[in-house]
Design a protein around this motif. Structure first.
Motif: not given
Length: 190
Positions: A9, A12, A15-16, A48-49, A51-52, A118
């Motif tokens: 998280w 995520v 990166c986001a 980010a996608a 690493a969810v 992850m």
């Protein structure tokens, strides 16, 4: 920290946030900033996608070839842009790393996609440790070099300051630095 899910998280979020700041750089008045910001935003949101945590969302099997195709096209664009600006070599390596990770996930058995945190599955064969190790060395070197350049840039910047915060070259370096750190974290899970 409460295990790998917390780390996922955090990755995520990193990166986001980086992708969002790169989107804001698209409004820059400096041409060089605008040219690279779109590709960097794609990298940030794509990372980010990826690493969810699988416990929250496990993409369908067809998503990994789509990731590979999108980042393959981004790699071709970076290759083409290298004619003008040298830093696109870094974009090329980054997009190639994303293609590599997407192919690894597509080749992995479905059970390996449902690991805690992850964790990413490696591709079968003997070449994976070499490719992963090479990418880890590249991104580690990039982080160290960019971090060393970033600190003096803020302290010794000469001349007039850019008019808007999105026009600042150290913001672009900071975005690339945070994505390289995220890439190291993702590659370590391969």
């Amino acid at each position: 920290m409460h295990g790998p899910v917390s780390a996922a998280w955090l990755l995520v979020a990193l990166c986001a946030a980086t992708g969002a700041s790169c989107l804001l750089r698209l409004r820059s008045g400096v041409d060089e900033q605008r040219r690279s910001a779109g590709g960097e935003a794609l990298m940030g949101f794509g990372m980010a996608a990826m690493a969810v945590p699988a416990a929250v969302f496990s993409p369908p099997r067809w998503a990994w070839p789509v990731y590979a195709a999108v980042f393959g096209l981004a790699a071709l664009r970076a290759l083409w842009a290298m004619r003008r600006e040298r830093h696109h070599l870094h974009h090329l390596v980054g997009t190639a790393a994303m293609v590599y990770m997407a192919v690894a996930m597509a080749a992995a058995p479905p059970a390996e996609h449902h690991m805690d945190g992850m964790a990413m599955a490696g591709m079968p064969g003997t070449g994976v440790p070499l490719v992963t190790g090479t990418l880890l060395l590249y991104f580690t070197g990039y982080v160290l070099l960019t971090g060393a350049r970033l600190v003096p840039a803020a302290a010794t910047a000469g001349g007039p300051a850019p008019g808007r915060w999105g026009d600042r070259p150290e913001l672009a370096r900071a975005c690339r630095l945070s994505m390289a750190i995220g890439m190291i974290a993702m590659l370590l899970t391969m």
